[in-house]
Design an enzyme around this catalytic site. Structure first.
Site, PDB file in Angstrom:
ATOM      1  N   ARG A 169       0.862  -1.199   0.000  1.00  0.00           N
ATOM      2  CA  ARG A 169       0.000   0.000   0.000  1.00  0.00           C
ATOM      3  C   ARG A 169       0.888   1.235   0.000  1.00  0.00           C
ATOM      4  O   ARG A 169       0.654   2.203  -0.703  1.00  0.00           O
ATOM      5  CB  ARG A 169      -0.944   0.004   1.209  1.00  0.00           C
ATOM      6  CG  ARG A 169      -1.669   1.331   1.363  1.00  0.00           C
ATOM      7  CD  ARG A 169      -2.925   1.311   2.227  1.00  0.00           C
ATOM      8  NE  ARG A 169      -2.908   0.379   3.315  1.00  0.00           N
ATOM      9  CZ  ARG A 169      -2.209   0.521   4.464  1.00  0.00           C
ATOM     10  NH1 ARG A 169      -1.461   1.593   4.656  1.00  0.00           N
ATOM     11  NH2 ARG A 169      -2.252  -0.399   5.395  1.00  0.00           N
ATOM     12  N   LYS A 209      -8.908   6.184 -19.492  1.00  0.00           N
ATOM     13  CA  LYS A 209      -9.211   6.698 -20.824  1.00  0.00           C
ATOM     14  C   LYS A 209      -7.972   6.570 -21.724  1.00  0.00           C
ATOM     15  O   LYS A 209      -7.513   5.475 -21.957  1.00  0.00           O
ATOM     16  CB  LYS A 209      -9.719   8.138 -20.694  1.00  0.00           C
ATOM     17  CG  LYS A 209     -10.766   8.329 -19.576  1.00  0.00           C
ATOM     18  CD  LYS A 209     -12.076   7.597 -19.808  1.00  0.00           C
ATOM     19  CE  LYS A 209     -12.971   7.514 -18.582  1.00  0.00           C
ATOM     20  NZ  LYS A 209     -13.300   8.775 -17.931  1.00  0.00           N
ATOM     21  N   ASP A 246      -7.625  18.604 -14.278  1.00  0.00           N
ATOM     22  CA  ASP A 246      -7.953  17.272 -14.795  1.00  0.00           C
ATOM     23  C   ASP A 246      -7.538  17.255 -16.266  1.00  0.00           C
ATOM     24  O   ASP A 246      -8.142  17.919 -17.105  1.00  0.00           O
ATOM     25  CB  ASP A 246      -9.457  17.011 -14.628  1.00  0.00           C
ATOM     26  CG  ASP A 246      -9.871  15.601 -15.090  1.00  0.00           C
ATOM     27  OD1 ASP A 246      -9.192  15.038 -15.975  1.00  0.00           O
ATOM     28  OD2 ASP A 246     -10.890  15.092 -14.597  1.00  0.00           O
ATOM     29  N   TYR A 284     -16.533  16.506 -15.126  1.00  0.00           N
ATOM     30  CA  TYR A 284     -16.986  15.122 -15.239  1.00  0.00           C
ATOM     31  C   TYR A 284     -18.082  14.865 -14.183  1.00  0.00           C
ATOM     32  O   TYR A 284     -17.939  15.280 -13.021  1.00  0.00           O
ATOM     33  CB  TYR A 284     -15.786  14.200 -15.021  1.00  0.00           C
ATOM     34  CG  TYR A 284     -16.126  12.745 -15.000  1.00  0.00           C
ATOM     35  CD1 TYR A 284     -16.472  12.087 -16.178  1.00  0.00           C
ATOM     36  CD2 TYR A 284     -16.117  12.025 -13.815  1.00  0.00           C
ATOM     37  CE1 TYR A 284     -16.795  10.745 -16.157  1.00  0.00           C
ATOM     38  CE2 TYR A 284     -16.434  10.681 -13.793  1.00  0.00           C
ATOM     39  CZ  TYR A 284     -16.784  10.046 -14.973  1.00  0.00           C
ATOM     40  OH  TYR A 284     -17.109   8.722 -14.954  1.00  0.00           O
TER      41      TYR A 284
HETATM   42  C1  LIG Z   1     -13.765   9.160 -16.570  1.00  0.00           C
HETATM   43  C2  LIG Z   1     -13.336  10.469 -16.028  1.00  0.00           C
HETATM   44  C3  LIG Z   1     -13.068  10.656 -14.650  1.00  0.00           C
HETATM   45  C4  LIG Z   1     -13.269   9.541 -13.639  1.00  0.00           C
HETATM   46  O1  LIG Z   1     -12.347   8.514 -13.818  1.00  0.00           O
HETATM   47  P1  LIG Z   1     -12.633   6.952 -13.500  1.00  0.00           P
HETATM   48  O2  LIG Z   1     -11.375   6.300 -13.925  1.00  0.00           O
HETATM   49  O3  LIG Z   1     -13.843   6.547 -14.290  1.00  0.00           O
HETATM   50  O4  LIG Z   1     -12.880   6.849 -12.025  1.00  0.00           O
HETATM   51  C5  LIG Z   1     -12.605  11.882 -14.229  1.00  0.00           C
HETATM   52  N1  LIG Z   1     -12.434  12.897 -15.098  1.00  0.00           N
HETATM   53  C6  LIG Z   1     -12.701  12.773 -16.411  1.00  0.00           C
HETATM   54  C7  LIG Z   1     -12.485  13.927 -17.319  1.00  0.00           C
HETATM   55  C8  LIG Z   1     -13.163  11.565 -16.919  1.00  0.00           C
HETATM   56  O5  LIG Z   1     -13.430  11.443 -18.237  1.00  0.00           O
END
Ligand SMILES: *Cc1c(COP(=O)(O)O)cnc(C)c1O
Length: 378
Positions: free
Chosen positions: A46, A195, A170, A98
């Site tokens: 961890r 993604k 982000d 998001y």
């Molecule tokens: C999908 C997404 C998230 C969340 O991520 P997860 O891996 O699904 O928990 C956060 N920000 C953006 C821009 C996203 O497309």
């Protein structure tokens, strides 16, 4: 190092001990100590794991930061970053962040006393006006989903510095291949690595990079205390995904440009959102702060019926949430990712019942265009 070389040679490459070219998967939870407290850098997975560490070093280098962190999902990364704040602290957010981020902030973190204001950060004045005495951070997503609004990272950073608050970005949509927010003054960058970074629709993961030793200590403390860490197998999958990130982003970019040009002139399309088009309000800004425009296009076909027709006829675009993978995806934001927003508010924002969003993959552009053509004409 040029960008595509960096994807392969940054971070920790392979394994010193054996010469293995690929990072080994250290499927291990604990480590032998020679005597109490005398161990070789790792005591418990961890706290730290060599495969995860290789990934964390890699994303740190790609985002040009001080330290990297890998989490079990994008949301786990965002939640861990938010755990750095205290009850009564306030954060200014991009209004169309998001959906999961909105839900975390407005339905979970609010219960712990984190205060928030959501504003259209593509207009910097809105950020300035939202800053309060108890503001600790500005949280920006750029470009946004599904309308691809672009926020000026340098401008937001100036406001953050003037008010002594953190700037968090982000960077999921553009990835460090196109955009490195820390070089534009951001303090923390995060990703849903589910993604583009993973890129193959086979792993859920989150990454964060901070720009100072102080933030690195704070976030490592949270990562180790709260424990939302990424496992070694998934860390390895991300390292593998990143090796082709440059190739995939270039292929996606080229496909997306061609598809946007096709959709832009099409009589069945009433509106199109793509920062690569000169008509997009964020076009010039996007050119200044990012090397590419990304693989997302949203377009309006006028009604739910027309949208359903397109969705039922496409063959190469899979109807699914998520984005950023090798295969092309299509979704109807009003009924899928953004269904929790009231209809009046959705229409106001432009997230109409006829809006479709595509995540362009790396198939041949001709096939993708032909597919959309027959689906729009049917
Ligand atoms: C999908 C997404 C998230 C969340 O991520 P997860 O891996 O699904 O928990 C956060 N920000 C953006 C821009 C996203 O497309």
């Amino acid at each position: 190092m040029k960008p595509k070389t960096k994807m392969i040679h940054a971070g920790i490459v392979g394994d010193e001990q054996t010469g293995a070219v690929s990072t080994p998967i250290y499927q291990v939870s604990t480590y032998k100590q020679e005597s109490v407290g005398n161990f070789k850098g790792y005591e418990y997975s961890r706290t730290g794991n060599p495969t995860r560490h290789a990934l964390e070093e890699l994303i740190k280098d790609l985002e040009e930061g001080e330290a990297g962190f890998a989490f079990g999902s994008g949301m786990a990364a965002i939640n861990s970053i938010m755990m750095m704040f205290n009850t009564g602290d306030h954060v200014v957010f991009t209004d169309d962040v998001y959906g999961g981020t909105y839900r975390l902030v407005s339905k979970v973190l609010n219960r712990l006393g984190l205060e928030s204001t959501f504003v259209d950060t593509s207009n910097l004045e809105n950020i300035e006006n939202a800053i309060q005495d108890n503001t600790r951070a500005i949280y920006v997503e750029t470009p946004t989903n599904p309308l691809l609004k672009v926020t000026d990272i340098d401008g937001a950073s100036k406001i953050a510095k003037a008010n002594d608050v953190l700037l968090i970005v982000d960077n999921t949509f553009n990835t460090p291949y196109w955009q490195t927010p820390i070089t534009h003054g951001a303090d923390i960058v995060l990703h849903s690595a589910t993604k583009y970074i993973g890129g193959h629709s086979d792993v859920v993961a989150g990454l964060a990079v901070v720009n100072s030793k102080k933030l690195a200590e704070e976030l490592h403390f949270i990562q180790n205390s709260a424990g939302a860490v990424l496992g070694p197998q998934d860390s390895w999958l991300l390292i593998r995904g990143i090796k082709t990130l440059g190739l995939r982003m270039e292929a996606t970019e080229s496909n997306t440009k061609q598809i946007a040009e096709f959709l832009d002139g099409h009589p069945a399309v009433t509106k199109i959102y793509y920062p690569g088009l000169k008509s997009h309000p964020g076009h010039e800004l996007s050119k200044r702060q990012a090397g590419g425009f990304g693989g997302m296009i949203s377009f309006d076909v006028g009604s739910e019926e027309r949208a359903d027709q397109v969705l039922s006829k496409v063959r190469y675009f899979t109807l699914a949430e998520s984005l950023g993978a090798v295969e092309s995806l299509i979704s109807a934001p009003a009924r899928m990712t953004h269904a929790s927003i009231p209809k009046d508010r959705r229409d106001e924002l432009g997230i109409t019942d006829g809006l479709l969003r595509i995540s362009v993959g790396i198939e041949d552009a001709e096939d993708l265009i032909e597919d959309l053509k027959q689906a729009l004409e049917g």
